[in-house]
Motif scaffolding. Sequence first.
Motif: not given
Length: 224
Positions: A14-15, A64-70
């Motif tokens: 995102g940055k 939308v540059a979000t996400g969760l893996l851990h």
Amino acid sequence: MSGAIVIGASGGIGKALVEALIEEERAVRGFARSFAGADHIDLEDEASIAAAAARSGSPDLVIVATGLLHEGENGPEKALRDLDPAWLARIFAINTIGPALIAKHFLPVMPKTGRCVFAVLSARVGSITDNRLGGWHGYRASKAALNQIIRTIAIEEKRRNDRLIVVGLHPGTVDTALSKPFQRSGRDLFAADRAAVQLLDVIDDLKAADSGKVFAWDGAEVPA
């Protein structure tokens, strides 16, 4: 394109997307849950998402540059026995429900005519067809659900603006905190700034007929 929004401006990709858009002399505004220089948004708070959309003007590009893996001790499951309902709910909240709510509130403020792009970071492991290894149950499922939402939204939005493109983007393996524990030697690993430029190149080449699909960093379509 003119006005751009990047949601998830505190993350590695995102940055880098914000910086790449500035380098291209595009007007860009970043949103993040907590990040200096970015406006506030919380993917788990719909009121926060609605408020962010209301002060975003009429952007013709939303990423939308979000996400969760851990997170903490939680991460990708290796086997069925590792499934945990609380972790499944958490990963769906960030990877699927959050982007869906962003679409709910940001798409209505995007222009009703002309070429516009609403892009969400997805992942190749969300492809059901391409799943040959198993494992990573929650992450795979959350991204597969996201891809279905992208497809469904694309069909609906075409009735409002037939030149608005809704897509998922697979950035490849990028050297960020999200992928750090799972990076393997011998696998292509992109620096965040390179990944951002590659994704923007893919966005620039999109046509109206591409809406509803998922594309990898090299422009190749990811199978459903």
